[in-house]
Design a protein around this motif. Structure first.
Motif, mmCIF file in Angstrom:
data_model
loop_
_atom_site.group_PDB
_atom_site.id
_atom_site.type_symbol
_atom_site.label_atom_id
_atom_site.label_comp_id
_atom_site.label_asym_id
_atom_site.label_seq_id
_atom_site.Cartn_x
_atom_site.Cartn_y
_atom_site.Cartn_z
ATOM 1 N N LEU A 39 34.412 1.438 -30.537
ATOM 2 C CA LEU A 39 34.943 2.554 -29.750
ATOM 3 C C LEU A 39 34.672 3.873 -30.463
ATOM 4 C CD1 LEU A 39 36.822 3.868 -27.569
ATOM 5 C CD2 LEU A 39 38.724 3.293 -29.067
ATOM 6 N N GLY A 40 34.971 3.923 -31.754
ATOM 7 C CA GLY A 40 34.767 5.148 -32.521
ATOM 8 C C GLY A 40 33.312 5.584 -32.553
ATOM 9 N N ARG B 64 39.739 10.535 -36.719
ATOM 10 C CA ARG B 64 40.394 9.234 -36.865
ATOM 11 C C ARG B 64 39.901 8.252 -35.810
ATOM 12 N NH1 ARG B 64 45.909 12.214 -37.570
ATOM 13 N NH2 ARG B 64 45.964 12.486 -39.814
ATOM 14 N N TYR B 65 39.732 8.742 -34.592
ATOM 15 C CA TYR B 65 39.200 7.871 -33.533
ATOM 16 C C TYR B 65 37.789 7.404 -33.894
ATOM 17 C CZ TYR B 65 42.903 9.783 -30.466
ATOM 18 O OH TYR B 65 44.096 10.174 -29.911
ATOM 19 N N LYS C 66 43.432 4.462 -32.700
ATOM 20 C CA LYS C 66 42.926 4.160 -31.359
ATOM 21 C C LYS C 66 43.641 5.072 -30.369
ATOM 22 C CE LYS C 66 41.154 -0.283 -32.100
ATOM 23 N NZ LYS C 66 39.768 -0.402 -31.923
ATOM 24 N N PRO C 67 42.899 5.695 -29.461
ATOM 25 C CA PRO C 67 43.553 6.588 -28.498
ATOM 26 C C PRO C 67 44.409 5.812 -27.497
ATOM 27 C CG PRO C 67 41.207 6.393 -28.026
ATOM 28 C CD PRO C 67 41.460 5.661 -29.301
ATOM 29 N N ALA C 68 45.509 6.425 -27.109
ATOM 30 C CA ALA C 68 46.346 5.865 -26.046
ATOM 31 C C ALA C 68 45.555 5.925 -24.743
ATOM 32 C CB ALA C 68 47.633 6.672 -25.930
ATOM 33 N N ALA C 69 46.025 5.217 -23.739
ATOM 34 C CA ALA C 69 45.302 5.114 -22.468
ATOM 35 C C ALA C 69 45.036 6.479 -21.845
ATOM 36 C CB ALA C 69 46.083 4.227 -21.494
ATOM 37 N N VAL D 131 35.502 1.419 -24.247
ATOM 38 C CA VAL D 131 36.300 0.312 -24.761
ATOM 39 C C VAL D 131 35.493 -0.954 -24.978
ATOM 40 C CG1 VAL D 131 38.223 -1.237 -24.230
ATOM 41 C CG2 VAL D 131 38.440 1.202 -23.813
ATOM 42 N N ASN D 132 34.604 -1.276 -24.062
ATOM 43 C CA ASN D 132 33.879 -2.544 -24.140
ATOM 44 C C ASN D 132 32.815 -2.510 -25.201
ATOM 45 O OD1 ASN D 132 35.321 -3.921 -22.188
ATOM 46 N ND2 ASN D 132 34.121 -3.023 -20.545
ATOM 47 N N ASP D 133 32.730 -3.598 -25.952
ATOM 48 C CA ASP D 133 31.773 -3.731 -27.028
ATOM 49 C C ASP D 133 30.390 -4.016 -26.451
ATOM 50 O OD1 ASP D 133 30.945 -3.742 -29.634
ATOM 51 O OD2 ASP D 133 32.054 -5.519 -30.218
#
Length: 117
Positions: A3-4, A35-36, A42-45, A63-65
């Motif tokens: 994600l980062g 940080r993200y 991890k960011p909130a929704a 989000v998806n790898d």
């Protein structure tokens, strides 16, 4: 790809500094973007949604790898077209928008032709 890493890559593609992205999404400091990007947070929704919008992507992409890439490859059998789409991903946001407009125009033309039959 994490994600980062996706956030960082998209931010760089849009030529945004961490501070600029932080401002766009309503964060008080660029530190949280860092940080993200490093995976320390991890960011909130709701923040994830803001990031996706600011980076011209979807939350699903963020989000998806790599399963996302495998899915696209499995669905898109024309390897030359897949290669072209991967090249387009490296374009500036403005150039990507032009490509999207051309594709949309062609699809619309095809739909109109099918309706006229």
């Amino acid at each position: 790809m994490s994600l980062g890493t996706r956030i960082k890559d998209l931010r760089i593609q849009k030529r945004l500094k961490q501070a600029e992205l932080a401002e766009i999404v309503g964060l008080n400091s660029y530190v949280q973007i860092g940080r993200y990007e490093t995976g320390k947070a991890k960011p909130a929704a709701d923040m994830l949604s803001k990031l996706a919008k600011a980076l011209d992507t979807t939350t699903d992409y963020l989000v998806n790898d790599d399963m996302n890439d495998a899915f696209v490859t499995a669905q898109l059998t024309d390897r030359e077209l897949l290669k072209q789409f991967k090249e387009v991903e490296q374009f500036s946001a403005e150039d990507k928008q032009v490509v999207k407009i051309f594709i949309d125009a062609f699809i619309t033309k095809r739909h109109i032709q099918e309706l006229a039959k």
